[in-house]
Design an enzyme around this catalytic site. Structure first.
Site, PDB file in Angstrom:
ATOM      1  N   SER A 172       1.555  -6.169  32.128  1.00 28.97           N
ATOM      2  CA  SER A 172       1.339  -7.058  30.820  1.00 28.97           C
ATOM      3  C   SER A 172      -0.127  -7.097  30.852  1.00 28.97           C
ATOM      4  O   SER A 172      -0.774  -6.617  30.601  1.00 28.97           O
ATOM      5  CB  SER A 172       2.804  -7.799  30.656  1.00 28.97           C
ATOM      6  OG  SER A 172       2.519  -8.386  29.093  1.00 28.97           O
ATOM      7  N   ASP A 403       9.873   0.929  27.270  1.00 29.19           N
ATOM      8  CA  ASP A 403       8.988  -0.444  27.193  1.00 29.19           C
ATOM      9  C   ASP A 403       7.863  -0.309  25.546  1.00 29.19           C
ATOM     10  O   ASP A 403       7.870   0.563  25.336  1.00 29.19           O
ATOM     11  CB  ASP A 403       8.380  -0.507  27.823  1.00 29.19           C
ATOM     12  CG  ASP A 403       7.131  -1.851  27.257  1.00 29.19           C
ATOM     13  OD1 ASP A 403       7.737  -3.051  26.898  1.00 29.19           O
ATOM     14  OD2 ASP A 403       5.855  -2.332  28.524  1.00 29.19           O
ATOM     15  N   HIS A 429       9.305  -3.238  31.188  1.00 22.70           N
ATOM     16  CA  HIS A 429       8.310  -4.207  30.864  1.00 22.70           C
ATOM     17  C   HIS A 429       7.992  -3.807  32.935  1.00 22.70           C
ATOM     18  O   HIS A 429       8.536  -4.817  33.235  1.00 22.70           O
ATOM     19  CB  HIS A 429       8.014  -5.107  30.738  1.00 22.70           C
ATOM     20  CG  HIS A 429       6.544  -5.958  29.866  1.00 22.70           C
ATOM     21  ND1 HIS A 429       5.862  -4.684  29.212  1.00 22.70           N
ATOM     22  CD2 HIS A 429       6.069  -6.767  29.801  1.00 22.70           C
ATOM     23  CE1 HIS A 429       5.300  -5.173  28.855  1.00 22.70           C
ATOM     24  NE2 HIS A 429       5.141  -6.582  29.028  1.00 22.70           N
TER      25      HIS A 429
END
Length: 497
Positions: A172, A403, A429
């Site tokens: 991320s 995602d 994710h």
């Protein structure tokens, strides 16, 4: 009825674990579940870090927390640099990087991001005091710490001929940091894995909502849109009661409330639990049941209950609080409002979220929470790092097909920067490192619950093959092409250990 039983069975399963859930950020909310086996280590170490890396006259320092794990380390092994991000870093997570560390005989080291968790330079998080909170400062934190820690290794193991091979990892925002760290400091790391790395700062991030609709599928998307339209209307006629239905009567600003609902829906697809949301909604629609009531139950019992999300963290009045707390939301919003935006606005047509969540809502939030003149320098961020056109080397990008954040990542391969998309119904994710679903934690990134475990296995093998090649190249470069020097250095390490 069967759909509801499956839904509540999952709630009971997650609740039965020894969990300590808290709010994390990129999404902007996601939960971190902790059990006794979630971490390889939680033993804290401390390092004196420079507050401002860009000032020649400001020599203030602060205590920065880090963790180390050497159980898998072999004398000739690399150092895996686990990058932490927009939440407290409470240890080294036992995900798929543990499997990689075993395979490569690597040590694992992780540095907490400045300002988050226990690594805050200030006790009062005023806008003025937050000016040292940026990805640029964080990258220099990583570089300075890397040099410091390599010095510890050199002294401990009497290394003199060559540094260890370092390889950075992140998911991320930390995935973006991992890519940017390799981009800006290629001499300090052999390569990087940038999982679900949001390297493209985006002002109006409409693709986020579009992906939610695509991941939901036609039936679930239609019900979500129906719920959004009903809630929008009821906010005009019965504001207090509709907010109370979702356990969010304290949110006085309608945009804050609608953002809570949008995040609650998005989280199911982002973290590989689409059926927990969609099955009850579609079931309710088919059986002529109240879809708003069904969605409210999901929000309260799954998103707020199981995920442990605090409704108050959506309250702009709460975000103005300058005292550090468990959510860290003020900190991440500051980075959003100054650097990267990722404004998850509703598309002009066919949106899942409310049209009231627009760029004006976000800009007003930035101004209300942090003061006049605070807005994201998106163009400057992308000029500095390159966005999705990043020109680096030895960076692996990975994304999950469901995602919504993948549209802020690099999704096309280029020379020395392969990009892999893991395709499956619940691939979200950080699937390559977290498995399925992505929350709660799957020990060692167990992918057996992914709807296509083979898809995950294939990408993981590609990661291993690429890392093996790059680490071999780095060993050769470190020894001037003489592998025997590296080998003998490893013998010295083993002997002194």
């Amino acid at each position: 009825m069967a759909m509801f039983l499956a839904y509540f069975s999952l709630l009971l399963l997650v609740s039965s674990l020894n969990l300590s859930s808290r709010v994390d950020s990129l999404g902007f909310h996601h939960a971190k579940f902790e059990s006794s086996s979630s971490y390889l280590t939680k033993d804290e170490h401390w390092f004196n870090q420079q507050l401002d890396h860009f000032s020649p006259t400001d020599h203030r320092q602060f205590k920065q927390r880090y963790f180390e794990f050497f159980d898998f380390y072999r004398a000739d092994g690399p150092i895996f640099f686990r990058i932490c991000g927009e939440s407290a870093c409470n240890g080294i997570t036992n995900d798929y990087t543990a499997v990689l560390a075993k395979k490569f005989g690597a040590a694992l080291v992780s540095l907490e991001h400045r300002y988050y968790g226990k690594s805050s330079p200030f006790e009062d998080l005023t806008t003025e005091n937050l000016r040292y909170l940026s990805s640029k400062q964080a990258l220099f934190d990583l570089a300075v710490f890397r040099q410091y820690y390599q010095g510890i290794l050199n002294e401990k193991y009497s290394i003199s001929s060559a540094d260890s091979s370092w390889f950075s990892f992140g998911v991320s925002y930390p995935g973006a940091l991992s890519a940017w760290y390799r981009l800006k400091f290629p001499h300090l790391t052999c390569g990087s894995l940038a999982s679900s790395a949001v390297v493209q700062a985006v002002y109006n991030f409409t693709d986020f909502d579009k992906q939610i609709g695509e991941s939901a599928g036609p039936e679930c998307k239609a019900v979500l849109q129906e719920v959004t339209n009903i809630v929008d209307r009821q906010l005009q006629s019965d504001n207090h009661n509709i907010k109370s239905l979702f356990g969010a009567a304290t949110l006085k600003i309608d945009g804050d409330f609608l953002y809570l609902l949008a995040d609650a829906a998005a989280i199911a697809f982002q973290y590989g639990n689409p059926d927990v949301l969609c099955n009850p909604l579609v079931d309710a629609k088919k059986n002529s049941q109240d879809t708003v009531q069904t969605f409210a139950r999901y929000v309260k019992e799954y998103y707020i209950g199981t995920f442990g999300v605090s409704v108050s963290s959506y309250d702009q009045h709460y975000l103005k609080n300058t005292t550090p707390d468990e959510t860290d939301m003020r900190l991440w919003w500051y980075q959003v409002c100054t650097e990267v935006a990722y404004f998850q606005v509703a598309p002009k047509n066919d949106s899942v979220r409310s049209e009231q969540i627009d760029s004006r809502y976000h800009l007003d939030l930035c101004k209300n929470v942090f003061g006049e003149g605070v807005y994201p320098e998106v163009d400057m961020t992308n000029i500095y790092y390159g966005g999705s056109k990043i020109r680096g080397s030895r960076i692996i990008f990975t994304n999950g097909s469901q995602d919504p954040w993948r549209h802020a990542s690099k999704q096309t391969s280029s020379d020395t920067m392969p990009s892999y998309l893991i395709k499956c119904h619940n691939c979200g994710h950080g699937t390559d490192l977290r498995g399925c679903p992505q929350v709660p934690l799957n020990i060692e990134g167990n992918a057996s619950n992914c709807t296509s475990p083979d898809a995950v296995k294939k990408v993981r093998q590609q990661i291993i093959d690429t890392m093996d090649l790059w680490l071999s190249e780095c060993k050769s470069e470190a020894t001037g092409g003489d592998e025997s020097n590296w080998f003998h250095s490893g013998l010295r390490l083993a002997h002194s250990a």
